[in-house]
Design an enzyme around this catalytic site. Sequence first.
Site, short mmCIF file in Angstrom:
data_model
loop_
_atom_site.label_atom_id
_atom_site.label_comp_id
_atom_site.label_asym_id
_atom_site.label_seq_id
_atom_site.Cartn_x
_atom_site.Cartn_y
_atom_site.Cartn_z
N ARG A 93 50.60 40.72 22.34
CA ARG A 93 51.30 39.93 22.13
C ARG A 93 52.00 38.73 21.91
O ARG A 93 53.26 38.05 21.82
CB ARG A 93 52.50 40.91 24.02
CG ARG A 93 53.15 41.92 22.96
CD ARG A 93 52.80 42.61 24.77
NE ARG A 93 51.70 43.28 25.50
CZ ARG A 93 51.66 44.03 26.12
NH1 ARG A 93 52.46 44.73 26.55
NH2 ARG A 93 50.86 44.76 26.95
N ARG B 125 39.22 35.01 27.60
CA ARG B 125 38.21 34.92 28.78
C ARG B 125 37.71 33.59 27.71
O ARG B 125 36.60 33.75 27.08
CB ARG B 125 37.99 36.20 29.07
CG ARG B 125 39.40 36.20 30.41
CD ARG B 125 38.96 35.92 31.16
NE ARG B 125 40.18 36.71 32.18
CZ ARG B 125 41.41 36.66 32.57
NH1 ARG B 125 41.95 35.84 31.90
NH2 ARG B 125 41.75 36.93 33.12
N GLU C 207 33.15 30.59 34.76
CA GLU C 207 33.99 29.28 35.51
C GLU C 207 34.21 30.00 36.48
O GLU C 207 34.03 31.12 36.65
CB GLU C 207 35.36 29.35 34.73
CG GLU C 207 36.20 30.54 34.76
CD GLU C 207 37.06 30.44 33.70
OE1 GLU C 207 37.24 30.65 32.58
OE2 GLU C 207 38.47 31.62 34.52
N HIS D 54 41.73 26.46 33.35
CA HIS D 54 42.11 28.48 33.39
C HIS D 54 43.96 28.25 34.17
O HIS D 54 44.02 28.97 34.79
CB HIS D 54 41.45 29.41 34.57
CG HIS D 54 41.95 30.92 33.53
ND1 HIS D 54 40.63 31.40 33.56
CD2 HIS D 54 42.95 31.43 33.01
CE1 HIS D 54 40.70 32.19 33.38
NE2 HIS D 54 42.98 32.58 33.04
#
Length: 326
Positions: free
Chosen positions: A156, A239, A268, A286
Amino acid sequence: MKPKILVTRAIFPKIIEYLSAHFDVEDNQSDEVYNDAELMRRLQGKAGVFANPSHKFASELFNACPDLKAVCTMAVGFNNIDVPAATSAGIMVTNTPDVLNETTADFAWTLMMAAARRVSESERYLRAGQWQKSKYDDLLGRDVHGSTLGIIGMGRIGRAVARRSMGFNMKVVYHNRTRLTPELEVAANHAQYLALNELLRTADHVILVLPYSPAVHHLIGAEQLALMKPTATLVNIARGGIVDDAALIAALKAGQIATAGLDVFENEPALNPEFLTLKNVVLTSHIGSASVSTRDAMAYCAADNLISALSGERPANLLNATAFKS
Ligand code: DGY
């Protein structure tokens, strides 16, 4: 008696209030990042947890928390949760899809445009007082309009990224586990399906939007980066771990690709310090879904999933249907 829940990290105070109408809430508004042992200790006697990607939920934890019935994460990504292990333990797992599609797609474009047009580099130059006069070839970037956009992961969010390219007169190529239906390809600016290597050779700007799983660990490594154009942009809003960061640093240093826009990193927030030494990379912390209204919607979505899960209703975003007992 209300069921007990744990909210693992700080969250909007109104969400704590909202949850408190249904649950006996242990919050963490001081936002301490619990280690595994502390998380396990705090989950004792809890029926549910309002979680986020900063904690791992694995079988050891599930086995040690026999009262736990639901893990509801405030994120679309759930690679921090061992869903099969939760299912075996009879624990429902939910995420927050859809509410962040458009905001995250906006951010993919933000990074692509900023990297291709060298926005961060120009700002650093200006702030350092180096802009004494303008020169014809100052900070020349690469055009986004009229170029070929490559999207890896056409779910999506990937499709929302593709739709935005219509106004930029771009060609869209994509790679996905499964090819989209012809209708979805048309809606995604007539996106053309390509094998991964072909996409990497073809695209001017490559955006990663696929979920992390061990199967895609280092999907983009030295070999794949070598296939890309020396003028290309790589954007990762998906990611850490999908890209081999050390290989990317080497490729950016060698000019094997022109630039990268990165919102996610291996390990991270302790990213590879070499990124900080590179000019040709835009680095963000992020924040792909971090708009006021989207984080609000994600928080309510996770809270509603938890309320449903612990009141015997099937949560809207249940990831493991067999864990639901009506
Ligand atoms: C998500 O929802 O998965 C975002 O990456 C925030 O963690």
